[in-house]
Design a protein around this motif. Structure first.
Motif, PDB file in Angstrom:
ATOM      1  N   GLN A 151       0.828  -1.211   0.000  1.00 54.33           N
ATOM      2  CA  GLN A 151       0.000   0.000   0.000  1.00 54.33           C
ATOM      3  C   GLN A 151       0.867   1.268   0.000  1.00 54.33           C
ATOM      4  O   GLN A 151       0.810   2.074   0.926  1.00 54.33           O
ATOM      5  CB  GLN A 151      -0.935  -0.001   1.201  1.00 54.33           C
ATOM      6  CG  GLN A 151      -1.836  -1.216   1.192  1.00 54.33           C
ATOM      7  CD  GLN A 151      -2.861  -1.211   2.299  1.00 54.33           C
ATOM      8  OE1 GLN A 151      -2.582  -0.781   3.402  1.00 54.33           O
ATOM      9  NE2 GLN A 151      -4.045  -1.682   2.004  1.00 54.33           N
ATOM     10  N   PRO A 152       1.675   1.426  -1.033  1.00 56.96           N
ATOM     11  CA  PRO A 152       2.601   2.566  -1.067  1.00 56.96           C
ATOM     12  C   PRO A 152       1.876   3.862  -1.436  1.00 56.96           C
ATOM     13  O   PRO A 152       0.712   3.835  -1.827  1.00 56.96           O
ATOM     14  CB  PRO A 152       3.567   2.177  -2.180  1.00 56.96           C
ATOM     15  CG  PRO A 152       2.721   1.389  -3.114  1.00 56.96           C
ATOM     16  CD  PRO A 152       1.738   0.647  -2.262  1.00 56.96           C
ATOM     17  N   ARG A 153       2.610   4.967  -1.331  1.00 63.80           N
ATOM     18  CA  ARG A 153       2.008   6.262  -1.698  1.00 63.80           C
ATOM     19  C   ARG A 153       1.812   6.368  -3.203  1.00 63.80           C
ATOM     20  O   ARG A 153       0.869   6.974  -3.681  1.00 63.80           O
ATOM     21  CB  ARG A 153       2.919   7.406  -1.235  1.00 63.80           C
ATOM     22  CG  ARG A 153       2.968   7.545   0.262  1.00 63.80           C
ATOM     23  CD  ARG A 153       3.573   8.861   0.658  1.00 63.80           C
ATOM     24  NE  ARG A 153       5.009   8.917   0.426  1.00 63.80           N
ATOM     25  CZ  ARG A 153       5.783   9.899   0.852  1.00 63.80           C
ATOM     26  NH1 ARG A 153       5.257  10.903   1.510  1.00 63.80           N
ATOM     27  NH2 ARG A 153       7.086   9.890   0.627  1.00 63.80           N
ATOM     28  N   VAL A 154       2.766   5.791  -3.954  1.00 59.61           N
ATOM     29  CA  VAL A 154       2.701   5.873  -5.422  1.00 59.61           C
ATOM     30  C   VAL A 154       3.117   4.526  -6.019  1.00 59.61           C
ATOM     31  O   VAL A 154       4.072   3.906  -5.549  1.00 59.61           O
ATOM     32  CB  VAL A 154       3.650   6.981  -5.963  1.00 59.61           C
ATOM     33  CG1 VAL A 154       3.597   7.042  -7.479  1.00 59.61           C
ATOM     34  CG2 VAL A 154       3.306   8.339  -5.362  1.00 59.61           C
ATOM     35  N   PHE A 155       2.396   4.089  -7.041  1.00 61.48           N
ATOM     36  CA  PHE A 155       2.791   2.905  -7.811  1.00 61.48           C
ATOM     37  C   PHE A 155       3.437   3.353  -9.109  1.00 61.48           C
ATOM     38  O   PHE A 155       2.914   4.255  -9.773  1.00 61.48           O
ATOM     39  CB  PHE A 155       1.561   2.078  -8.218  1.00 61.48           C
ATOM     40  CG  PHE A 155       0.934   1.313  -7.115  1.00 61.48           C
ATOM     41  CD1 PHE A 155       1.433   0.073  -6.737  1.00 61.48           C
ATOM     42  CD2 PHE A 155      -0.182   1.807  -6.468  1.00 61.48           C
ATOM     43  CE1 PHE A 155       0.840  -0.649  -5.728  1.00 61.48           C
ATOM     44  CE2 PHE A 155      -0.783   1.086  -5.449  1.00 61.48           C
ATOM     45  CZ  PHE A 155      -0.263  -0.142  -5.077  1.00 61.48           C
ATOM     46  N   LEU A 156       4.533   2.695  -9.480  1.00 62.32           N
ATOM     47  CA  LEU A 156       5.161   2.964 -10.775  1.00 62.32           C
ATOM     48  C   LEU A 156       5.139   1.667 -11.585  1.00 62.32           C
ATOM     49  O   LEU A 156       5.559   0.615 -11.088  1.00 62.32           O
ATOM     50  CB  LEU A 156       6.609   3.428 -10.577  1.00 62.32           C
ATOM     51  CG  LEU A 156       6.823   4.633  -9.654  1.00 62.32           C
ATOM     52  CD1 LEU A 156       8.317   4.900  -9.486  1.00 62.32           C
ATOM     53  CD2 LEU A 156       6.128   5.866 -10.207  1.00 62.32           C
ATOM     54  N   PHE A 157       4.653   1.737 -12.793  1.00 59.67           N
ATOM     55  CA  PHE A 157       4.609   0.557 -13.667  1.00 59.67           C
ATOM     56  C   PHE A 157       5.372   0.867 -14.951  1.00 59.67           C
ATOM     57  O   PHE A 157       5.040   1.824 -15.643  1.00 59.67           O
ATOM     58  CB  PHE A 157       3.167   0.233 -14.070  1.00 59.67           C
ATOM     59  CG  PHE A 157       2.281  -0.269 -12.969  1.00 59.67           C
ATOM     60  CD1 PHE A 157       2.199  -1.626 -12.693  1.00 59.67           C
ATOM     61  CD2 PHE A 157       1.501   0.595 -12.233  1.00 59.67           C
ATOM     62  CE1 PHE A 157       1.353  -2.101 -11.694  1.00 59.67           C
ATOM     63  CE2 PHE A 157       0.659   0.133 -11.234  1.00 59.67           C
ATOM     64  CZ  PHE A 157       0.590  -1.226 -10.962  1.00 59.67           C
ATOM     65  N   ASP A 158       6.369   0.053 -15.269  1.00 59.47           N
ATOM     66  CA  ASP A 158       7.103   0.247 -16.530  1.00 59.47           C
ATOM     67  C   ASP A 158       6.732  -0.876 -17.499  1.00 59.47           C
ATOM     68  O   ASP A 158       7.252  -1.978 -17.401  1.00 59.47           O
ATOM     69  CB  ASP A 158       8.610   0.268 -16.279  1.00 59.47           C
ATOM     70  CG  ASP A 158       9.375   0.852 -17.477  1.00 59.47           C
ATOM     71  OD1 ASP A 158       8.748   1.094 -18.534  1.00 59.47           O
ATOM     72  OD2 ASP A 158      10.590   1.063 -17.347  1.00 59.47           O
ATOM     73  N   GLU A 159       5.831  -0.581 -18.402  1.00 59.65           N
ATOM     74  CA  GLU A 159       5.357  -1.545 -19.408  1.00 59.65           C
ATOM     75  C   GLU A 159       5.050  -2.916 -18.799  1.00 59.65           C
ATOM     76  O   GLU A 159       5.610  -3.928 -19.234  1.00 59.65           O
ATOM     77  CB  GLU A 159       6.392  -1.698 -20.519  1.00 59.65           C
ATOM     78  CG  GLU A 159       6.713  -0.369 -21.181  1.00 59.65           C
ATOM     79  CD  GLU A 159       7.462  -0.550 -22.478  1.00 59.65           C
ATOM     80  OE1 GLU A 159       7.032  -1.381 -23.286  1.00 59.65           O
ATOM     81  OE2 GLU A 159       8.466   0.130 -22.671  1.00 59.65           O
ATOM     82  N   PRO A 160       4.165  -2.963 -17.822  1.00 62.77           N
ATOM     83  CA  PRO A 160       3.969  -4.228 -17.104  1.00 62.77           C
ATOM     84  C   PRO A 160       3.283  -5.317 -17.928  1.00 62.77           C
ATOM     85  O   PRO A 160       3.366  -6.479 -17.579  1.00 62.77           O
ATOM     86  CB  PRO A 160       3.080  -3.828 -15.918  1.00 62.77           C
ATOM     87  CG  PRO A 160       2.340  -2.629 -16.393  1.00 62.77           C
ATOM     88  CD  PRO A 160       3.290  -1.900 -17.296  1.00 62.77           C
ATOM     89  N   LEU A 161       2.625  -4.941 -19.016  1.00 66.89           N
ATOM     90  CA  LEU A 161       1.865  -5.953 -19.771  1.00 66.89           C
ATOM     91  C   LEU A 161       2.553  -6.380 -21.063  1.00 66.89           C
ATOM     92  O   LEU A 161       2.009  -7.179 -21.816  1.00 66.89           O
ATOM     93  CB  LEU A 161       0.460  -5.422 -20.106  1.00 66.89           C
ATOM     94  CG  LEU A 161      -0.345  -4.847 -18.935  1.00 66.89           C
ATOM     95  CD1 LEU A 161      -1.769  -4.540 -19.377  1.00 66.89           C
ATOM     96  CD2 LEU A 161      -0.361  -5.802 -17.768  1.00 66.89           C
ATOM     97  N   SER A 162       3.748  -5.854 -21.301  1.00 66.79           N
ATOM     98  CA  SER A 162       4.328  -6.067 -22.630  1.00 66.79           C
ATOM     99  C   SER A 162       4.750  -7.509 -22.885  1.00 66.79           C
ATOM    100  O   SER A 162       4.934  -7.902 -24.029  1.00 66.79           O
ATOM    101  CB  SER A 162       5.506  -5.124 -22.851  1.00 66.79           C
ATOM    102  OG  SER A 162       6.436  -5.300 -21.830  1.00 66.79           O
ATOM    103  N   ASN A 163       4.900  -8.312 -21.820  1.00 65.67           N
ATOM    104  CA  ASN A 163       5.282  -9.714 -22.036  1.00 65.67           C
ATOM    105  C   ASN A 163       4.090 -10.656 -22.135  1.00 65.67           C
ATOM    106  O   ASN A 163       4.262 -11.863 -22.231  1.00 65.67           O
ATOM    107  CB  ASN A 163       6.176 -10.203 -20.892  1.00 65.67           C
ATOM    108  CG  ASN A 163       7.565  -9.616 -21.002  1.00 65.67           C
ATOM    109  OD1 ASN A 163       7.946  -9.117 -22.061  1.00 65.67           O
ATOM    110  ND2 ASN A 163       8.314  -9.649 -19.926  1.00 65.67           N
TER     111      ASN A 163
END
Ligand SMILES: Nc1ncnc2c1ncn2[C@@H]1O[C@H](COP(=O)(O)OP(=O)(O)OP(=O)(O)O)[C@@H](O)[C@H]1O
Ligand SMILES: [Mg+2]
Length: 290
Positions: A151-163
């Protein structure tokens, strides 16, 4: 008030200015999608927010706190990488619980948190397996579970669906959207996929060569691109570009002497006179003044 603020952020790697003064704000619970051509600096920006890359100058502020020089572990941010980055020798359960264990959360609370996340992501039946015994999509969910459990303050996603394959991508995309709607998490998300950008974002940022080209809602970016680059980059099929000059009552096209496309004065009045403009025509798009 903005929850995440990126202020005049610059990053030089060797002689290359990879980020050239980025200014972005995101409200609490916002879903910001970063798009742009390969090499434009999306991952560099994400890594700077996470604290994995120190910026050359500028500031990153989260919830009023300047975190620019804070260690990644102190920023209360969770990042999901394209490669998932799971611990191969741990079970799914251990992978998800690891960050909580590091923080000294007691066993009963850890188990409850893992159970809750596993239920949300529908991976309860996989908890005892190791990453090597999972499909790509299942690994991707575990990587998300590791981020969610904190439960962080911010989520960062770097192309999580590309695979993922096309079908799974659609499913997990819907899950991410539901997750955002249910948890009101604040998210920064990088993708090359225009459908992902248009369907997930509350705000889209278009980057080119380390500079912001436009910030807006998906509808604004799509219907009112700020410049030719955005008009050409966003939308599939791409917008049709025609070059011409504004005349009374319309636009006279170059290369087609005598052909004038009629336009209402509300549109032509926004154009430079006597200088060529580019005009975008699309399926349902309004003409764009360039
Ligand atoms: N460690 C490094 N050393 C030198 N140049 C780097 C380094 N890391 C990134 N770059 C350069 O910085 C630029 C931005 O890279 P970045 O990975 O942020 O792009 P991106 O927008 O995420 O691209 P992609 O869509 O391909 O993932 C690129 O030109 C890249 O070559
Ligand atoms: Mg990248």
């Amino acid at each position: 008030m903005s929850f995440l603020e990126i202020k005049n952020l610059k990053k030089k790697i060797g002689p290359v200015e990879v980020l050239k003064g980025i200014d972005i704000t995101l409200e609490k619970g916002g879903f910001l999608v970063l798009v742009g051509p390969s090499g434009c600096g999306k991952s560099t920006l994400l890594n700077s927010i996470a604290g994995l890359l120190p910026p050359t100058s500028g500031d990153i502020v989260i919830d009023g706190e300047v975190v620019t020089d804070l260690h990644p572990s102190k920023r209360d941010i969770a990042m999901v990488f394209q490669s998932y980055a799971l611990y191969p020798n741990m079970t799914v359960e251990e992978n998800i619980a690891f960050a909580l264990e590091m923080r000294g959360v007691d066993k009963a609370k850890r188990e409850a948190a893992v159970a809750q996340v596993a239920k949300t992501l529908q991976i309860e039946h996989l908890l005892k397996r190791r990453p090597s015994q999972l499909s790509g999509g299942q690994r991707q969910r575990v990587a998300m579970g590791r981020a969610l459990v904190r439960q962080p303050r911010v989520f960062l996603f770097d192309e999580p669906l590309s695979n993922l394959d096309a079908k799974l991508r659609v499913e997990v995309r819907a899950e991410i959207k539901a997750l955002h709607q249910n948890t009101h998490a604040t998210i920064v998300y990088v993708t090359h996929d225009q459908i992902e950008a248009m369907t997930l974002a509350t705000k889209i940022v278009v980057l080119k060569e380390g500079s912001v080209q436009q910030i807006g809602t998906p509808a604004e970016i799509y219907n009112r691109p700020a410049n030719l680059f955005v008009a050409d980059f966003m939308g599939s099929p791409a917008m049709n570009m025609l070059k011409g000059i504004t005349t009374h009552g319309g636009i006279s096209l170059f290369g087609n002497v005598g052909v004038t496309v009629p336009m209402p004065s509300s549109v032509t009045s926004r154009c430079r006179k006597e200088r060529p403009s580019f005009w975008g025509f699309g399926r349902r798009r309004l003409p764009m003044a360039g």
